[in-house]
Design an enzyme around this catalytic site. Structure first.
Site, PDB file in Angstrom:
ATOM      1  N   THR A  29      -2.183  -3.564  -2.845  1.00 29.44           N
ATOM      2  CA  THR A  29      -1.637  -4.080  -4.104  1.00 29.44           C
ATOM      3  C   THR A  29      -0.670  -3.086  -4.742  1.00 29.44           C
ATOM      4  O   THR A  29       0.416  -3.466  -5.211  1.00 29.44           O
ATOM      5  CB  THR A  29      -2.791  -4.398  -5.084  1.00 29.44           C
TER       6      THR A  29
ATOM      7  N   GLN B 192       6.096  -4.724  -3.389  1.00 33.66           N
ATOM      8  CA  GLN B 192       7.392  -4.486  -4.036  1.00 33.66           C
ATOM      9  C   GLN B 192       7.964  -5.769  -4.609  1.00 33.66           C
ATOM     10  O   GLN B 192       8.294  -5.873  -5.777  1.00 33.66           O
ATOM     11  CB  GLN B 192       8.380  -3.903  -3.012  1.00 33.66           C
TER      12      GLN B 192
ATOM     13  N   GLU C 274      13.026 -15.123  -2.163  1.00 34.63           N
ATOM     14  CA  GLU C 274      12.668 -14.401  -0.941  1.00 34.63           C
ATOM     15  C   GLU C 274      12.574 -15.384   0.217  1.00 34.63           C
ATOM     16  O   GLU C 274      12.614 -16.597   0.021  1.00 34.63           O
ATOM     17  CB  GLU C 274      11.334 -13.686  -1.141  1.00 34.63           C
TER      18      GLU C 274
ATOM     19  N   HIS D  33       6.498  -6.609   9.584  1.00 32.16           N
ATOM     20  CA  HIS D  33       7.739  -6.427   8.836  1.00 32.16           C
ATOM     21  C   HIS D  33       8.720  -5.733   9.770  1.00 32.16           C
ATOM     22  O   HIS D  33       8.363  -4.763  10.436  1.00 32.16           O
ATOM     23  CB  HIS D  33       7.472  -5.571   7.590  1.00 32.16           C
TER      24      HIS D  33
ATOM     25  N   ARG E 242      12.468 -12.905   9.373  1.00 27.43           N
ATOM     26  CA  ARG E 242      11.667 -11.701   9.609  1.00 27.43           C
ATOM     27  C   ARG E 242      11.017 -11.647  11.012  1.00 27.43           C
ATOM     28  O   ARG E 242      11.111 -10.638  11.705  1.00 27.43           O
ATOM     29  CB  ARG E 242      10.563 -11.722   8.553  1.00 27.43           C
TER      30      ARG E 242
ATOM     31  N   HIS F 239       2.093  -5.781   8.816  1.00 28.10           N
ATOM     32  CA  HIS F 239       2.312  -5.880   7.373  1.00 28.10           C
ATOM     33  C   HIS F 239       1.242  -6.722   6.673  1.00 28.10           C
ATOM     34  O   HIS F 239       0.825  -6.413   5.579  1.00 28.10           O
ATOM     35  CB  HIS F 239       3.690  -6.503   7.164  1.00 28.10           C
TER      36      HIS F 239
ATOM     37  N   ARG G  55       2.607 -16.316   6.660  1.00 24.17           N
ATOM     38  CA  ARG G  55       2.544 -16.195   5.193  1.00 24.17           C
ATOM     39  C   ARG G  55       3.945 -16.223   4.597  1.00 24.17           C
ATOM     40  O   ARG G  55       4.835 -15.513   5.047  1.00 24.17           O
ATOM     41  CB  ARG G  55       1.889 -14.867   4.831  1.00 24.17           C
TER      42      ARG G  55
ATOM     43  N   LEU H  96      -0.194 -12.120  -3.290  1.00 22.68           N
ATOM     44  CA  LEU H  96      -0.737 -11.666  -4.578  1.00 22.68           C
ATOM     45  C   LEU H  96      -1.243 -12.867  -5.367  1.00 22.68           C
ATOM     46  O   LEU H  96      -2.279 -12.816  -6.035  1.00 22.68           O
ATOM     47  CB  LEU H  96       0.332 -10.913  -5.377  1.00 22.68           C
TER      48      LEU H  96
HETATM   49  C1  LIG Z   1       4.224  -2.407   1.303  1.00 22.83           C
HETATM   50  C2  LIG Z   1       3.683  -3.750   0.944  1.00 22.83           C
HETATM   51  C3  LIG Z   1       4.458  -4.633   0.211  1.00 22.83           C
HETATM   52  C4  LIG Z   1       3.951  -5.892  -0.153  1.00 22.83           C
HETATM   53  N1  LIG Z   1       4.700  -6.708  -0.950  1.00 22.83           N
HETATM   54  C5  LIG Z   1       4.156  -7.881  -1.398  1.00 22.83           C
HETATM   55  C6  LIG Z   1       4.838  -8.686  -2.344  1.00 22.83           C
HETATM   56  O1  LIG Z   1       5.925  -8.339  -2.803  1.00 22.83           O
HETATM   57  N2  LIG Z   1       4.243  -9.848  -2.744  1.00 22.83           N
HETATM   58  C7  LIG Z   1       3.030 -10.268  -2.282  1.00 22.83           C
HETATM   59  O2  LIG Z   1       2.546 -11.340  -2.684  1.00 22.83           O
HETATM   60  N3  LIG Z   1       2.353  -9.505  -1.382  1.00 22.83           N
HETATM   61  C8  LIG Z   1       2.877  -8.327  -0.951  1.00 22.83           C
HETATM   62  N4  LIG Z   1       2.175  -7.549  -0.072  1.00 22.83           N
HETATM   63  C9  LIG Z   1       0.831  -7.998   0.318  1.00 22.83           C
HETATM   64  C10 LIG Z   1      -0.142  -7.800  -0.858  1.00 22.83           C
HETATM   65  O3  LIG Z   1       0.172  -6.583  -1.499  1.00 22.83           O
HETATM   66  C11 LIG Z   1      -1.585  -7.768  -0.386  1.00 22.83           C
HETATM   67  O4  LIG Z   1      -1.868  -8.888   0.391  1.00 22.83           O
HETATM   68  C12 LIG Z   1      -2.558  -7.762  -1.585  1.00 22.83           C
HETATM   69  O5  LIG Z   1      -2.215  -6.735  -2.486  1.00 22.83           O
HETATM   70  C13 LIG Z   1      -3.974  -7.574  -1.113  1.00 22.83           C
HETATM   71  O6  LIG Z   1      -4.788  -7.381  -2.234  1.00 22.83           O
HETATM   72  P1  LIG Z   1      -6.360  -7.227  -2.033  1.00 22.83           P
HETATM   73  O7  LIG Z   1      -6.929  -7.056  -3.394  1.00 22.83           O
HETATM   74  O8  LIG Z   1      -6.863  -8.290  -1.167  1.00 22.83           O
HETATM   75  O9  LIG Z   1      -6.497  -5.851  -1.196  1.00 22.83           O
HETATM   76  P2  LIG Z   1      -5.954  -4.383  -1.480  1.00 22.83           P
HETATM   77  O10 LIG Z   1      -5.009  -4.314  -2.614  1.00 22.83           O
HETATM   78  O11 LIG Z   1      -5.501  -3.837  -0.170  1.00 22.83           O
HETATM   79  O12 LIG Z   1      -7.279  -3.613  -1.944  1.00 22.83           O
HETATM   80  C14 LIG Z   1      -8.318  -3.383  -1.027  1.00 22.83           C
HETATM   81  C15 LIG Z   1      -9.420  -2.643  -1.746  1.00 22.83           C
HETATM   82  O13 LIG Z   1     -10.583  -2.645  -0.942  1.00 22.83           O
HETATM   83  C16 LIG Z   1     -11.128  -1.328  -0.886  1.00 22.83           C
HETATM   84  N5  LIG Z   1     -11.907  -1.240   0.348  1.00 22.83           N
HETATM   85  C17 LIG Z   1     -11.561  -1.585   1.609  1.00 22.83           C
HETATM   86  N6  LIG Z   1     -12.585  -1.386   2.438  1.00 22.83           N
HETATM   87  C18 LIG Z   1     -13.611  -0.910   1.692  1.00 22.83           C
HETATM   88  C19 LIG Z   1     -14.947  -0.505   1.982  1.00 22.83           C
HETATM   89  N7  LIG Z   1     -15.469  -0.541   3.228  1.00 22.83           N
HETATM   90  N8  LIG Z   1     -15.712  -0.059   0.969  1.00 22.83           N
HETATM   91  C20 LIG Z   1     -15.237   0.027  -0.312  1.00 22.83           C
HETATM   92  N9  LIG Z   1     -13.980  -0.344  -0.625  1.00 22.83           N
HETATM   93  C21 LIG Z   1     -13.189  -0.811   0.363  1.00 22.83           C
HETATM   94  C22 LIG Z   1      -9.923  -0.433  -0.975  1.00 22.83           C
HETATM   95  O14 LIG Z   1     -10.313   0.873  -1.347  1.00 22.83           O
HETATM   96  C23 LIG Z   1      -9.117  -1.177  -2.030  1.00 22.83           C
HETATM   97  O15 LIG Z   1      -9.623  -0.867  -3.302  1.00 22.83           O
HETATM   98  C24 LIG Z   1       2.666  -6.291   0.293  1.00 22.83           C
HETATM   99  C25 LIG Z   1       1.898  -5.409   1.043  1.00 22.83           C
HETATM  100  C26 LIG Z   1       2.379  -4.144   1.353  1.00 22.83           C
HETATM  101  C27 LIG Z   1       1.518  -3.216   2.141  1.00 22.83           C
END
Ligand SMILES: Cc1cc2nc3c(=O)[nH]c(=O)nc-3n(C[C@H](O)[C@H](O)[C@H](O)COP(=O)(O)OP(=O)(O)OC[C@H]3O[C@@H](n4cnc5c(N)ncnc54)[C@H](O)[C@@H]3O)c2cc1C
Length: 543
Positions: A43, A47, A118, A240, A286, A347, A382, A388
């Site tokens: 998260t 970007q 996008e 990506h 992409r 990605h 996706r 997000l």
């Molecule tokens: C560089 C980049 C750019 C991106 N740009 C976009 C964008 O512009 N728009 C969009 O919609 N999406 C984008 N994405 C995708 C999007 O960011 C993610 O899909 C989304 O943020 C995932 O959120 P989440 O809460 O599921 O996981 P994350 O934000 O990855 O959080 C995972 C959490 O789980 C915790 N965790 C994992 N395993 C364990 C464990 N065993 N025990 C305890 N804690 C654990 C981690 O510490 C973290 O706190 C992008 C991704 C990246 C990498």
């Protein structure tokens, strides 16, 4: 009573985990585990932005059509509609918390949201906070969470495994919490909860090159699988096309806008190559660009290709790409004067733990939200900025369902302490590091952007061997966070390979030279793996 007794245990503190925690009523005792710093995760690095219909000229039907089109027939239409129709409310909620989305400015006064467009979107509908949307969201969510007295945050605590009724020999098989390692205190403790939520993010770290932070090691998918939950569509990994290639850059993404503004992909000797792959050249979608780069890298045995925008005026480059320019300068490249080396990188994980509209998994008492889940929104590919959104909409749905049912659930009984018999500290850290590297390299080489039956078979044999080695290691030595993650990565790798083997066609993000076309003769179907029948399936396949 166990030391850690909560109503809701949320494993993960990204957009999914924290928004769920904040959506729960204030009288619910919530624990949030994060294996790193509280704000670390994908998260933070997002970007581009978050998609939602907020402009009067846009429609839900259009957003739905674009999402279905990108997903190549595998999206669940009811899930797509549910997500998209709930998007404006999710944005309103974020704005209410104070997320500073970029706005138009008319005469210096803030106006409506500034929307970008996008890949896959037929109109401008992506809200953003400059070029650091994820950071703006995550920091706001963290700040809000810290203010809530009912939420306890456990940073640097890595969940190891879920605790289920079945594992304790109880008749009622539901999720009762999880064991987690306090990484700084080197102590494993049970966290008991009436309801548990996996919000652990994706699994892109299973590949050698990834845009994701180290947290994306598929822990939630592996834990759910071991606890008996089905996973689906693991063959759909989004790559990506352009991450900076540099030993210190690790996972720095070079936005597609560089190509949008005239950047060209070149071989290391300066030869352009994209026109050989697609008539749109450098502006091809992409997945096509990623495939073309991968093809050239494998064909020529090269480590990277070049991305060149140095023919544009330096002020233009600095103004349009301040973040990329600054990062390149830090690493010794001046993109106004020279091409920069890039590689495609894993990605996004489209597949994951199978969930329903309330984010419930197969195991009673266990929910999965965010990138860890396979809701049916993305299908075989996706669409940008829908992820997000998925985190927020499903966190809200899960919170509502948990809030409505919590009162009916009993307190969790005393949970057994972690088995401390494995007290031997390992002096073989090198084995873990080596296996980690071997696994990610194997996945990159054989299960990456372009697949074949032979490559998948080879990857399966190696991963199988690695899994046995890791299992021996895991059973005999004290757990460490590296070992926990390696075990999970190997499990997820196996699930990806098996899913890829089962899909005998190319569709969306899954491309295989043995079946280069989409199978239109049969109705599109998810690849669903069930831990209860997995072994039998393997035997059947081998037979
Ligand atoms: C560089 C980049 C750019 C991106 N740009 C976009 C964008 O512009 N728009 C969009 O919609 N999406 C984008 N994405 C995708 C999007 O960011 C993610 O899909 C989304 O943020 C995932 O959120 P989440 O809460 O599921 O996981 P994350 O934000 O990855 O959080 C995972 C959490 O789980 C915790 N965790 C994992 N395993 C364990 C464990 N065993 N025990 C305890 N804690 C654990 C981690 O510490 C973290 O706190 C992008 C991704 C990246 C990498």
């Amino acid at each position: 009573m166990p030391d850690h007794q909560f109503d809701v245990l949320i494993i993960g503190s990204g957009a999914a985990g924290l928004s769920l925690a904040l959506r729960l009523p204030g009288n619910v005792r919530v624990a949030v585990l994060a294996k790193s710093r509280i704000d670390e995760g994908s998260t933070l690095y997002a970007q581009g932005g978050i998609s939602a219909v907020t402009d009067p000229s846009d429609t839900f039907e259009s957003h739905i059509a674009d999402t279905l089109d990108t997903g190549v027939g595998l999206n669940k239409p009811e899930v797509v509609r549910h997500t998209i129709e709930n998007a404006p409310a999710a944005i309103e909620w974020l704005v209410g918390l104070g997320v500073p989305f970029t706005r138009h400015s008319a005469d210096g006064e803030p106006d409506g949201f500034h929307l970008t467009r996008e890949g896959g979107h037929s109109t401008r509908r992506v809200l953003h906070a400059a070029d650091a949307t994820g950071r703006a969201m995550e920091t706001t969510l963290v700040d809000e969470t810290r203010k809530r007295p009912n939420i306890t945050l456990f940073e640097h605590h890595i969940a190891i495994d879920l605790i289920t009724g079945a594992k304790l020999g109880l008749a009622d098989n539901r999720c009762l919490g999880a064991y987690a390692l306090d990484i700084q205190a080197h102590r494993v403790e049970p966290y008991a909860a009436r309801t548990t939520v996996l919000a652990t993010g994706g699994a892109s770290k299973v590949y050698l090159y990834t845009s994701n932070p180290d947290t994306s090691s598929g822990d939630g998918i592996a834990m759910a699988w071991r606890a008996g939950c089905r996973v689906a569509n693991m063959e759909f990994n989004q790559f990506h096309p352009t991450c900076l290639y540099h030993p210190q850059a690790k996972s720095f993404l070079v936005t597609e806008a560089v190509r949008g503004e005239g950047g060209r992909l070149l071989l290391p000797d300066g030869t352009p190559f994209m026109d050989r792959f697609d008539e749109r050249g450098n502006l091809a979608p992409r997945d096509i660009v990623a495939r073309a780069i991968d093809h050239e890298m494998k064909r020529l045995g090269i480590e990277y290709v070049l991305l060149d925008i140095s023919h544009k005026p330096a002020p233009f480059i600095k103004e349009h790409f301040p973040t990329v320019y600054a990062r390149c300068r830090e690493l010794g490249y001046d993109m106004t004067l020279e091409p920069i080396p890039v590689v495609p990188a894993a990605h996004y994980t489209c597949g994951g733990v199978v969930t329903d509209l309330q984010a419930r998994t197969d195991l009673p008492g266990l929910y999965a939200v965010g990138e860890v889940a396979c809701t049916g929104l993305h299908g075989a590919n996706r669409m940008a900025s829908n992820s997000l959104l998925e985190c927020l909409v499903f966190a809200a749905a899960a919170a509502e369902h948990i809030g409505a049912t919590l009162a009916d659930l009993q307190e969790v009984p005393q949970l057994p302490a972690w088995d401390e018999s494995r007290v031997r500290d390992s002096d073989e850290e090198v084995v873990v590091t080596h296996n980690w590297d071997e696994l990610r390299r194997c996945m990159w080489n054989y299960v990456g952007i372009v697949r074949t039956n032979k490559r998948l078979e080879r990857a399966w044999r190696r991963t199988d061997l690695l899994q046995h080695e890791i299992h021996d290691y895991y059973s005999n030595f004290t757990v460490s966070s590296d070992l926990i993650e390696l075990r999970n990565l190997a499990q997820v790798a196996a699930l990806i390979i098996r899913s890829a083997q089962l899909r005998t066609e190319s569709r969306g993000l899954h491309y295989t030279l043995d079946h280069p076309f989409t199978d239109h003769a049969r109705p599109p179907a998810d690849t669903i793996l069930d831990p209860h029948t997995f072994e039998q399936d393997l035997v059947r396949k081998a037979g």
